[in-house]
Scaffold this motif. Sequence first.
Motif, PDB file in Angstrom:
ATOM      1  N   GLY A 108       0.815  -1.211   0.000  1.00 18.26           N
ATOM      2  CA  GLY A 108       0.000   0.000   0.000  1.00 18.26           C
ATOM      3  C   GLY A 108       0.843   1.253   0.000  1.00 18.26           C
ATOM      4  O   GLY A 108       2.086   1.215  -0.102  1.00 18.26           O
ATOM      5  N   ASN A 109       0.167   2.391   0.105  1.00 15.63           N
ATOM      6  CA  ASN A 109       0.862   3.664   0.156  1.00 15.63           C
ATOM      7  C   ASN A 109       1.525   3.841   1.517  1.00 15.63           C
ATOM      8  O   ASN A 109       1.186   3.168   2.492  1.00 15.63           O
ATOM      9  CB  ASN A 109      -0.122   4.815  -0.107  1.00 15.63           C
ATOM     10  N   LYS A 110       2.433   4.791   1.573  1.00 13.81           N
ATOM     11  CA  LYS A 110       3.146   5.054   2.809  1.00 13.81           C
ATOM     12  C   LYS A 110       2.173   5.584   3.855  1.00 13.81           C
ATOM     13  O   LYS A 110       1.428   6.520   3.611  1.00 13.81           O
ATOM     14  CB  LYS A 110       4.263   6.069   2.567  1.00 13.81           C
ATOM     15  N   GLY A 111       2.192   4.973   5.008  1.00 12.00           N
ATOM     16  CA  GLY A 111       1.302   5.385   6.080  1.00 12.00           C
ATOM     17  C   GLY A 111       0.011   4.600   6.154  1.00 12.00           C
ATOM     18  O   GLY A 111      -0.756   4.761   7.105  1.00 12.00           O
ATOM     19  N   ASP A 112      -0.270   3.746   5.163  1.00 12.53           N
ATOM     20  CA  ASP A 112      -1.492   2.941   5.196  1.00 12.53           C
ATOM     21  C   ASP A 112      -1.354   1.832   6.237  1.00 12.53           C
ATOM     22  O   ASP A 112      -0.354   1.096   6.245  1.00 12.53           O
ATOM     23  CB  ASP A 112      -1.774   2.329   3.826  1.00 12.53           C
ATOM     24  N   VAL A 113      -2.348   1.727   7.104  1.00 18.76           N
ATOM     25  CA  VAL A 113      -2.323   0.699   8.142  1.00 18.76           C
ATOM     26  C   VAL A 113      -3.676   0.006   8.196  1.00 18.76           C
ATOM     27  O   VAL A 113      -4.684   0.525   7.701  1.00 18.76           O
ATOM     28  CB  VAL A 113      -2.001   1.306   9.528  1.00 18.76           C
ATOM     29  N   SER A 114      -3.673  -1.166   8.773  1.00 20.10           N
ATOM     30  CA  SER A 114      -4.903  -1.923   8.991  1.00 20.10           C
ATOM     31  C   SER A 114      -4.971  -2.318  10.465  1.00 20.10           C
ATOM     32  O   SER A 114      -3.938  -2.476  11.129  1.00 20.10           O
ATOM     33  CB  SER A 114      -4.939  -3.177   8.110  1.00 20.10           C
ATOM     34  N   ILE A 115      -6.176  -2.471  10.969  1.00 18.30           N
ATOM     35  CA  ILE A 115      -6.391  -2.829  12.364  1.00 18.30           C
ATOM     36  C   ILE A 115      -6.493  -4.347  12.481  1.00 18.30           C
ATOM     37  O   ILE A 115      -7.296  -4.970  11.790  1.00 18.30           O
ATOM     38  CB  ILE A 115      -7.652  -2.155  12.918  1.00 18.30           C
ATOM     39  N   VAL A 116      -5.669  -4.930  13.324  1.00 15.47           N
ATOM     40  CA  VAL A 116      -5.661  -6.375  13.528  1.00 15.47           C
ATOM     41  C   VAL A 116      -5.703  -6.656  15.035  1.00 15.47           C
ATOM     42  O   VAL A 116      -5.338  -5.814  15.850  1.00 15.47           O
ATOM     43  CB  VAL A 116      -4.415  -7.032  12.901  1.00 15.47           C
ATOM     44  N   SER A 117      -6.176  -7.838  15.380  1.00 14.56           N
ATOM     45  CA  SER A 117      -6.158  -8.265  16.780  1.00 14.56           C
ATOM     46  C   SER A 117      -4.821  -8.924  17.075  1.00 14.56           C
ATOM     47  O   SER A 117      -4.253  -9.629  16.240  1.00 14.56           O
ATOM     48  CB  SER A 117      -7.304  -9.237  17.054  1.00 14.56           C
ATOM     49  N   TRP A 118      -4.328  -8.688  18.289  1.00 11.81           N
ATOM     50  CA  TRP A 118      -3.008  -9.199  18.653  1.00 11.81           C
ATOM     51  C   TRP A 118      -3.001  -9.575  20.121  1.00 11.81           C
ATOM     52  O   TRP A 118      -3.659  -8.932  20.953  1.00 11.81           O
ATOM     53  CB  TRP A 118      -1.937  -8.134  18.404  1.00 11.81           C
ATOM     54  N   LYS A 119      -2.294 -10.632  20.434  1.00 10.22           N
ATOM     55  CA  LYS A 119      -2.047 -10.985  21.824  1.00 10.22           C
ATOM     56  C   LYS A 119      -0.655 -11.608  21.912  1.00 10.22           C
ATOM     57  O   LYS A 119      -0.139 -12.203  20.957  1.00 10.22           O
ATOM     58  CB  LYS A 119      -3.102 -11.951  22.353  1.00 10.22           C
ATOM     59  N   PHE A 120      -0.044 -11.454  23.054  1.00 12.18           N
ATOM     60  CA  PHE A 120       1.317 -11.941  23.248  1.00 12.18           C
ATOM     61  C   PHE A 120       1.345 -13.455  23.250  1.00 12.18           C
ATOM     62  O   PHE A 120       0.529 -14.110  23.903  1.00 12.18           O
ATOM     63  CB  PHE A 120       1.892 -11.401  24.557  1.00 12.18           C
ATOM     64  N   ASP A 121       2.298 -14.021  22.500  1.00 13.98           N
ATOM     65  CA  ASP A 121       2.483 -15.465  22.429  1.00 13.98           C
ATOM     66  C   ASP A 121       3.981 -15.751  22.454  1.00 13.98           C
ATOM     67  O   ASP A 121       4.712 -15.382  21.531  1.00 13.98           O
ATOM     68  CB  ASP A 121       1.846 -16.024  21.160  1.00 13.98           C
ATOM     69  N   GLN A 122       4.443 -16.388  23.504  1.00 11.98           N
ATOM     70  CA  GLN A 122       5.870 -16.660  23.666  1.00 11.98           C
ATOM     71  C   GLN A 122       6.416 -17.515  22.526  1.00 11.98           C
ATOM     72  O   GLN A 122       7.501 -17.250  21.991  1.00 11.98           O
ATOM     73  CB  GLN A 122       6.114 -17.358  25.012  1.00 11.98           C
ATOM     74  N   GLU A 123       5.685 -18.530  22.118  1.00 10.04           N
ATOM     75  CA  GLU A 123       6.161 -19.436  21.073  1.00 10.04           C
ATOM     76  C   GLU A 123       6.236 -18.727  19.720  1.00 10.04           C
ATOM     77  O   GLU A 123       7.196 -18.916  18.961  1.00 10.04           O
ATOM     78  CB  GLU A 123       5.243 -20.657  20.978  1.00 10.04           C
ATOM     79  N   GLU A 124       5.240 -17.907  19.402  1.00  7.45           N
ATOM     80  CA  GLU A 124       5.272 -17.171  18.137  1.00  7.45           C
ATOM     81  C   GLU A 124       6.423 -16.176  18.119  1.00  7.45           C
ATOM     82  O   GLU A 124       7.054 -15.960  17.077  1.00  7.45           O
ATOM     83  CB  GLU A 124       3.945 -16.460  17.915  1.00  7.45           C
ATOM     84  N   CYS A 125       6.706 -15.570  19.259  1.00  6.91           N
ATOM     85  CA  CYS A 125       7.837 -14.639  19.336  1.00  6.91           C
ATOM     86  C   CYS A 125       9.154 -15.372  19.122  1.00  6.91           C
ATOM     87  O   CYS A 125      10.073 -14.843  18.477  1.00  6.91           O
ATOM     88  CB  CYS A 125       7.834 -13.924  20.683  1.00  6.91           C
ATOM     89  N   ARG A 126       9.266 -16.573  19.632  1.00  2.00           N
ATOM     90  CA  ARG A 126      10.492 -17.348  19.422  1.00  2.00           C
ATOM     91  C   ARG A 126      10.663 -17.724  17.948  1.00  2.00           C
ATOM     92  O   ARG A 126      11.778 -17.698  17.413  1.00  2.00           O
ATOM     93  CB  ARG A 126      10.462 -18.604  20.297  1.00  2.00           C
ATOM     94  N   LYS A 127       9.557 -18.064  17.283  1.00  2.00           N
ATOM     95  CA  LYS A 127       9.635 -18.369  15.857  1.00  2.00           C
ATOM     96  C   LYS A 127      10.039 -17.129  15.052  1.00  2.00           C
ATOM     97  O   LYS A 127      10.843 -17.218  14.115  1.00  2.00           O
ATOM     98  CB  LYS A 127       8.291 -18.898  15.356  1.00  2.00           C
ATOM     99  N   ALA A 128       9.468 -15.976  15.411  1.00  2.00           N
ATOM    100  CA  ALA A 128       9.834 -14.739  14.718  1.00  2.00           C
ATOM    101  C   ALA A 128      11.295 -14.402  14.945  1.00  2.00           C
ATOM    102  O   ALA A 128      11.979 -13.904  14.036  1.00  2.00           O
ATOM    103  CB  ALA A 128       8.943 -13.595  15.196  1.00  2.00           C
ATOM    104  N   LEU A 129      11.803 -14.668  16.146  1.00  2.00           N
ATOM    105  CA  LEU A 129      13.223 -14.436  16.426  1.00  2.00           C
ATOM    106  C   LEU A 129      14.102 -15.335  15.567  1.00  2.00           C
ATOM    107  O   LEU A 129      15.130 -14.881  15.036  1.00  2.00           O
ATOM    108  CB  LEU A 129      13.486 -14.691  17.909  1.00  2.00           C
ATOM    109  N   CYS A 130      13.708 -16.586  15.385  1.00  2.00           N
ATOM    110  CA  CYS A 130      14.480 -17.507  14.536  1.00  2.00           C
ATOM    111  C   CYS A 130      14.476 -17.035  13.082  1.00  2.00           C
ATOM    112  O   CYS A 130      15.513 -17.094  12.408  1.00  2.00           O
ATOM    113  CB  CYS A 130      13.915 -18.915  14.638  1.00  2.00           C
ATOM    114  N   ARG A 131      13.316 -16.569  12.603  1.00  2.00           N
ATOM    115  CA  ARG A 131      13.254 -16.069  11.226  1.00  2.00           C
ATOM    116  C   ARG A 131      14.161 -14.856  11.037  1.00  2.00           C
ATOM    117  O   ARG A 131      14.811 -14.718  10.005  1.00  2.00           O
ATOM    118  CB  ARG A 131      11.815 -15.717  10.876  1.00  2.00           C
ATOM    119  N   MET A 132      14.203 -13.978  12.030  1.00  2.00           N
ATOM    120  CA  MET A 132      15.078 -12.813  11.937  1.00  2.00           C
ATOM    121  C   MET A 132      16.544 -13.227  11.881  1.00  2.00           C
ATOM    122  O   MET A 132      17.322 -12.705  11.073  1.00  2.00           O
ATOM    123  CB  MET A 132      14.849 -11.902  13.147  1.00  2.00           C
ATOM    124  N   ILE A 133      16.938 -14.187  12.700  1.00  2.00           N
ATOM    125  CA  ILE A 133      18.328 -14.652  12.713  1.00  2.00           C
ATOM    126  C   ILE A 133      18.692 -15.295  11.381  1.00  2.00           C
ATOM    127  O   ILE A 133      19.797 -15.103  10.857  1.00  2.00           O
ATOM    128  CB  ILE A 133      18.542 -15.626  13.881  1.00  2.00           C
TER     129      ILE A 133
END
Length: 424
Positions: A108-133
């Motif tokens: 999208g254009n710069k500044g375009d955002v969408s509203i999503v639901s989010w909650k903290f998940d330790q396991e998902e954060c660990r997977k995201a950390l592995c993808r970043m590495i």
Amino acid sequence: MSQDTRVDKVIAESVASDSNVVNQNSIVESKAKKERRKRSVAWDHFTSAVDSEGIKKGVCNYCKKEYLADTKEHGTTAMLGHIRKCKKIPCNVDTRQSKIAFQSVTGGNKGDVSIVSWKFDQEECRKALCRMIILDELPFRFVEKEGFKQFMKVVQPLFRIPSRTTVTRDCFDLFDGEKNKMRSIFKETQRRVCITTDTWTSVQRINYMCITAHWIDKNWTLHKRVINFCPISSHRGEDLAKGIVKCLHEWGLHRIFTVTVDNASSNSVCVAELSKQLTKWGTNLLGGKHLHVRCMTHIINLVVQDGIKEANISIERIRQAVRYIRQSPARWKNFQECCVDENLAKKSLCLDVPTRWNSTYLMLNRAIEYEGAILTYADRDIGLAHPEPRVEHMQDDQRQECLLAKNVTVFLARLLFINNNCCI
């Protein structure tokens, strides 16, 4: 008679004292029974205490600050206000409750955002950390660096940072999971797959081979995945074929459409051996007549390299001049001063390398742009002006040679997207 009266009086006094003790004990017990349980959430973070003067106080479990806590006179309002602003209290968030977050819109254009639901998940954060590495090619010990720990304390205090050993295991688990997904895709689609492969030798004299799979899904979307990257014993065609067959067995890929390789003679032997194996599997299309595909960009590169030999002397002079200036920080500083004198922006000079096909074009393009600064530097530095190949003002024919070589290499530069989509 008087003696009996005195005895009765002593007995009556003892009975009265015993009744007083019993009454006092019953009063204490009744008060203890009447003591109410602390129901305020403030007491989850405070401890009740009595000072030397007998005044009831509440002591913060984290910063040890004291507040008057007599429930009849003061209540818990002050303690509840302290909980909201205490800097040492950990973040107590209900991880089961979803929250609303803003997410950037992809494409999208710069500044375009969408509203999503989010909650903290330790396991998902660990997977995201592995993808970043993996994506950023970071070392596993990155998670143990103090800077990253301080960053995560600010971004998400709830995230428990794993050790590098745990991250290593998580990365392998992530790889195995993605590999199983790819196997499922290949097993379900049963479509023919094109593969490209190339080999090279590292500075440690270790031979490596990379294999990339290309296929089109039911929505006519082209996909590309690296399915193997491994050391090999040699660059012989037979050894290459064994490595490819082993990889295809591992992935369950027996329906191969084409194999794209460069023009090395060992690749012809490799494709011939692979064709024999596909025939044994009964999946060799048209007897392997069109199995071998030669890399088009590699052929064009050979044509371009042969064409720029006509201007090889002029190109070699520019190459030597660029190499001479880049060899020393002092020379580079003097060259930047020459750029300022010629009213040119301070940019880096490009030096071509054989493995990067468009690098000769980039070198010539930048040298023509900074010709005035290079010649000014040659007048100031005797080391560049005199040794062979000597840098001097370009004659018209030499300039035409460089321009011709630059224009020829443009063809290869414009074919980079073909290289990205058709070759590894």
